[in-house]
Scaffold this motif. Structure first.
Motif, PDB file in Angstrom:
ATOM      1  N   LEU A   1      43.740  -4.065  25.124  1.00  0.00           N
ATOM      2  CA  LEU A   1      44.219  -5.286  25.775  1.00  0.00           C
ATOM      3  C   LEU A   1      43.481  -5.581  27.074  1.00  0.00           C
ATOM      4  O   LEU A   1      43.667  -6.639  27.669  1.00  0.00           O
ATOM      5  CB  LEU A   1      45.728  -5.191  26.051  1.00  0.00           C
ATOM      6  CG  LEU A   1      46.630  -5.055  24.824  1.00  0.00           C
ATOM      7  CD1 LEU A   1      48.091  -5.127  25.233  1.00  0.00           C
ATOM      8  CD2 LEU A   1      46.332  -6.135  23.790  1.00  0.00           C
TER       9      LEU A   1
ATOM     10  N   THR B   1      54.126  -5.156  25.247  1.00  0.00           N
ATOM     11  CA  THR B   1      53.057  -4.402  24.569  1.00  0.00           C
ATOM     12  C   THR B   1      53.665  -3.690  23.343  1.00  0.00           C
ATOM     13  O   THR B   1      54.304  -4.362  22.522  1.00  0.00           O
ATOM     14  CB  THR B   1      52.307  -3.408  25.501  1.00  0.00           C
ATOM     15  OG1 THR B   1      53.165  -2.353  25.895  1.00  0.00           O
ATOM     16  CG2 THR B   1      51.783  -4.120  26.726  1.00  0.00           C
TER      17      THR B   1
ATOM     18  N   GLY C   1      52.918 -10.424  29.475  1.00  0.00           N
ATOM     19  CA  GLY C   1      53.835 -11.240  28.681  1.00  0.00           C
ATOM     20  C   GLY C   1      54.841 -10.379  27.934  1.00  0.00           C
ATOM     21  O   GLY C   1      54.544  -9.239  27.576  1.00  0.00           O
ATOM     22  N   PHE C   2      56.034 -10.902  27.721  1.00  0.00           N
ATOM     23  CA  PHE C   2      57.043 -10.174  26.941  1.00  0.00           C
ATOM     24  C   PHE C   2      57.956 -11.168  26.243  1.00  0.00           C
ATOM     25  O   PHE C   2      57.940 -12.370  26.564  1.00  0.00           O
ATOM     26  CB  PHE C   2      57.874  -9.237  27.850  1.00  0.00           C
ATOM     27  CG  PHE C   2      58.669  -9.946  28.920  1.00  0.00           C
ATOM     28  CD1 PHE C   2      59.922 -10.495  28.648  1.00  0.00           C
ATOM     29  CD2 PHE C   2      58.160 -10.067  30.214  1.00  0.00           C
ATOM     30  CE1 PHE C   2      60.652 -11.147  29.633  1.00  0.00           C
ATOM     31  CE2 PHE C   2      58.886 -10.727  31.205  1.00  0.00           C
ATOM     32  CZ  PHE C   2      60.136 -11.269  30.910  1.00  0.00           C
TER      33      PHE C   2
ATOM     34  N   ASN D   1      48.255 -10.305  28.051  1.00  0.00           N
ATOM     35  CA  ASN D   1      48.902  -9.440  27.062  1.00  0.00           C
ATOM     36  C   ASN D   1      49.688  -8.287  27.667  1.00  0.00           C
ATOM     37  O   ASN D   1      50.582  -7.746  27.022  1.00  0.00           O
ATOM     38  CB  ASN D   1      47.868  -8.913  26.064  1.00  0.00           C
ATOM     39  CG  ASN D   1      47.488  -9.974  25.062  1.00  0.00           C
ATOM     40  OD1 ASN D   1      48.336 -10.521  24.365  1.00  0.00           O
ATOM     41  ND2 ASN D   1      46.213 -10.310  25.018  1.00  0.00           N
TER      42      ASN D   1
ATOM     43  N   TYR E   1      51.079 -11.430  34.935  1.00  0.00           N
ATOM     44  CA  TYR E   1      50.584 -12.249  33.835  1.00  0.00           C
ATOM     45  C   TYR E   1      49.255 -12.916  34.192  1.00  0.00           C
ATOM     46  O   TYR E   1      48.386 -13.091  33.338  1.00  0.00           O
ATOM     47  CB  TYR E   1      51.643 -13.293  33.480  1.00  0.00           C
ATOM     48  CG  TYR E   1      51.325 -14.101  32.262  1.00  0.00           C
ATOM     49  CD1 TYR E   1      51.487 -13.569  30.983  1.00  0.00           C
ATOM     50  CD2 TYR E   1      50.863 -15.414  32.370  1.00  0.00           C
ATOM     51  CE1 TYR E   1      51.199 -14.310  29.858  1.00  0.00           C
ATOM     52  CE2 TYR E   1      50.569 -16.169  31.246  1.00  0.00           C
ATOM     53  CZ  TYR E   1      50.745 -15.615  29.989  1.00  0.00           C
ATOM     54  OH  TYR E   1      50.451 -16.352  28.872  1.00  0.00           O
TER      55      TYR E   1
END
Lengths: 304, 418
Positions: free
Chosen positions: B246, B339, B397-398, B394, B389
């Protein structure tokens, strides 16, 4: 990887491959009982290749399942069995013929078995308690597929509700389900027919020979060329003739039509696909011609 | 080499978005004859005077019947050097969640305005959402130029107004272009009707915008997704950590740290099924083997000892609420997916709710309903290895998932982790 690393850019095939492998690993990490639908058709062969890569050097950690309508091309079944043996995976066959014999489904009057595949599939998923089912569907195949998620939630009847889909953001997939529910997973969502063929070439993937041009006895029905098959006989006014053809998709032998083609190598097929002006389903699938929403309706019932 | 550009489009049918997409698909020969035949037949049956290119993109029966788009649709076309993935999202406010979804993976956002109407509330909202999701490139398409006699003045006024508004947003790369999707001006080829415009056509811009440098190649971030242990004689002691890179570049011999444990080791090899690779970088899916036998499992993060993400249980984040069945409540508990790690979280605070049209902050709000955006403080049961972010989409973010209904109820973008 076939890409020079100096600019840290990946080719479209590398990107698609990386995404599909990521999706498959996500499923195996989060679900107890995944299964991969494997017919021996080109998309499922590519999907199985990606599964092989995703878990290398371990074996593929799930079984494969074939929903067998009983109307098969011999070349396709042979390659199905060959791949299963090479990879040492378990093959489960969900037989439509057995379901007809047992009376759980009824053979439609026109002899086409596409529609009765769905209950047979759902019964098999139920019997083996599979919670995640890999399918080789691609979003470029059909307008209803264009709105399908990568993780497609299905209720306890296996049904797809287009208005009740889970948002998918970044690379985060929500696989939480209640007992009896399942997720259909589509690792090839972002691949096009041409991507599939470029990948088949790059990876030197063996396909059933009927995907390449060959001579065959066919007849013309509604503008589509059907092979003479024990389940697909010409009507008296339909003339049988020999033509150079190949199959762009391989499904139920009584429903899948061939296209005229001289493309007998993977490079020639790529050229042909790149220049063709008709979608693969439009050209070859009697089952999708019935109505504008044919695919949408079948998906709602639990079809792939 | 062919690469991929993912872009999201936002706008309503009135802006000519479907026509623009139809035009791109048609002119790049992506639309097939049987699809055109089907659309012509429907247009003819309805008694339309012209072939409605919008029908190429409206997929579901309910959408055709109601003349609306209700969900994100993904479409594909390619030119010799680039494959394009379009996340086609509907424009109305009730579909904010769809635009957020489409923008989350987009390299570029296309916002359409009607040249006759100029900027409207919706155009500002779309630009704001693109900036909230940190889409690296934004293109404002001033469409229907044919209906304003290709007027440079009309175009310049819109461009000026939008540029002023955009200055308030975080938009790293903004391009504005005058277009007529219906007539094809500046879509695939430069238009002769607007000699005053010296920029590229839309397709030329899409083909050439540089996206490789948008990825974070500095901060090594490798969330462990799955542990590969073959359990076979041939690979008896093999233990590999599979995942997708990532951030950053991983190489054999690099010193690495595994979080949250803090154990360090060196990379023994970076592998794929095709053999060892010299370097792994985003978004490659690889398997990493370490020199030392340390306890590593799914949800752990491999990084460099001198460049670590925050190991945090308290998160400040902007979230977009996506669930129609219930609002986000203060004190509400949810499952959080970030993740490859899943935890539980509680909403400790709602600092404000943001009006996406005026950017006004309502600090009195105590819940968020469908399509509302706000800044929240979350507390998680176990630490997450998170970045802002703005640093990495990646690892910043969630999503939140309702533990009873299993629905994905929110998307979040971390602004601060501690």
């Amino acid at each position: 990887m076939n890409t020079p690393a100096h600019d840290y850019q990946l080719s479209q095939l590398d990107l698609l491959e990386a995404e599909a492998i990521y999706i498959m690993r996500e499923v195996v990490a989060e679900f107890e009982r995944p299964v991969l639908l494997f017919s021996g058709g080109k998309d499922s062969i590519v999907m199985l290749k990606l599964a092989e890569k995703a878990f290398y050097p371990a074996r593929i950690p799930f079984a494969v399942m074939h929903v067998d309508t009983g109307h098969n091309f011999d070349e396709v079944l042979a390659l199905r069995d060959q791949r299963v043996a090479e990879l040492k995976v378990q093959l489960i066959v969900a037989s439509v013929q057995e379901a007809i014999d047992a009376g759980t489904v009824h053979e439609p009057k026109d002899g086409t078995r596409n529609r009765i595949q769905t209950p047979v599939l759902l019964d098999a998923l139920d019997k083996h308690r599979f919670t995640a089912i890999f399918g080789g569907a691609r979003r470029d195949e059909d307008k209803a597929r264009a709105k399908e998620r990568i993780f497609s939630f299905r209720d306890e009847f296996g049904q797809w509700d287009p208005k009740n889909q889970r948002p998918e953001l970044w690379n985060l997939y929500n696989g939480r389900i209640h007992t009896g529910e399942s997720i259909r997973v589509f690792p090839l969502s972002n691949w096009t027919e041409l991507d599939i063929w470029h990948y088949i070439k790059r990876e030197e993937i063996e396909l059933p020979s009927i995907y390449y041009a060959h001579e065959r006895e066919v007849f013309d029905r509604d503008g589509m060329l059907f092979a003479v098959h024990e389940m697909k006989q010409p009507k008296p006014d339909e003339e049988v003739f020999t033509a150079m053809v190949r199959y762009r998709t391989v499904g139920d032998a009584s429903l899948t039509a061939a296209v005229r083609s001289e493309a007998d190598t993977v490079d020639l097929v790529i050229d042909e696909v790149a220049s063709t002006r008709v979608t693969e389903r439009g050209a070859t699938r009697g089952d999708d011609k019935f109505s504008e929403a044919a695919m949408e309706d079948r998906k709602r019932e639990g079809y792939f | 080499m062919m690469d991929i550009l993912r872009f999201a489009t936002a706008g309503s049918v009135d802006d000519g978005k479907s026509t623009l997409i139809g035009r791109l698909l048609y002119d790049t020969k992506t639309v097939f004859q049987d699809q055109i035949d089907a659309v012509e037949k429907v247009s003819h049956d309805r008694g339309d005077d012209y072939v409605d290119l919008a029908l190429l993109t409206d997929g579901l029966r309910a959408e055709r019947e109601q003349g609306i788009t209700i969900d994100v649709a993904y479409r594909y076309f390619a030119t010799p050097n680039r494959k394009f993935i379009i996340a086609d999202t509907p424009g109305h406010i009730q579909y904010t969640r769809n635009m957020v979804t489409g923008a989350s993976t987009a390299d570029l956002a296309l916002v359409l305005v009607d040249a006759r109407k100029g900027l409207v509330e919706q155009s500002r909202r779309h630009a704001f959402l693109a900036s909230l999701l940190q889409v690296p490139h934004l293109v404002l398409v001033v469409n229907k130029m044919d209906l304003v006699d290709y007027s440079q003045e009309v175009y310049e006024n819109i461009r000026e107004e939008f540029t002023q508004f955009a200055a308030k947003l975080r938009l790293p790369d903004l391009t504005v272009m005058p277009v007529s999707a219906l007539k094809g001006d500046n879509v695939v080829t430069r238009s002769e009707n607007m000699p005053w415009y010296d920029g590229p056509s839309l397709l030329h811009h899409l083909e050439n915008v540089h996206v490789a440098s948008d990825r974070n190649l500095i901060d090594v971030r490798f969330p462990v997704q799955y542990v590969i242990r073959p359990q076979s004689d041939e690979w008896h002691d093999y233990r590999g950590y599979a995942g997708q890179v990532l951030g950053g570049i991983l190489k054999k011999g690099d010193e690495v740290m595994v979080l949250p444990s803090g154990y360090t080791s060196k990379i023994l090899s970076v592998e794929t099924a095709d053999g060892e690779v010299d370097e792994a970088y985003p978004p490659m899916s690889v398997t990493v083997r370490l020199e030392d036998e340390i306890d590593v499992s799914r949800g752990d993060m491999i990084c460099r000892p001198n460049n670590q993400p925050n190991v945090a249980q308290d998160l400040d984040a902007m979230i977009c609420w996506m669930d129609e069945s219930a609002p986000m409540r203060l004190g509400g508990k949810y499952s959080i997916k970030h993740t490859t790690r899943t935890a539980r979280t509680i909403v400790k605070g709602l600092q404000y709710r943001l009006d996406v049209n005026t950017l006004h902050r309502d600090e009195e709000a105590n819940e968020l309903s469908l399509n509302e955006i706000g800044r929240v403080r979350l507390r998680t049961t176990v630490p997450l290895m998170a970045d802002d972010y703005s640093r990495n989409r990646n690892t910043g973010g969630f999503v939140l998932v309702d533990e009873a209904t299993n629905r994905t109820v929110a998307a979040g973008m971390i602004t601060e982790a501690s």
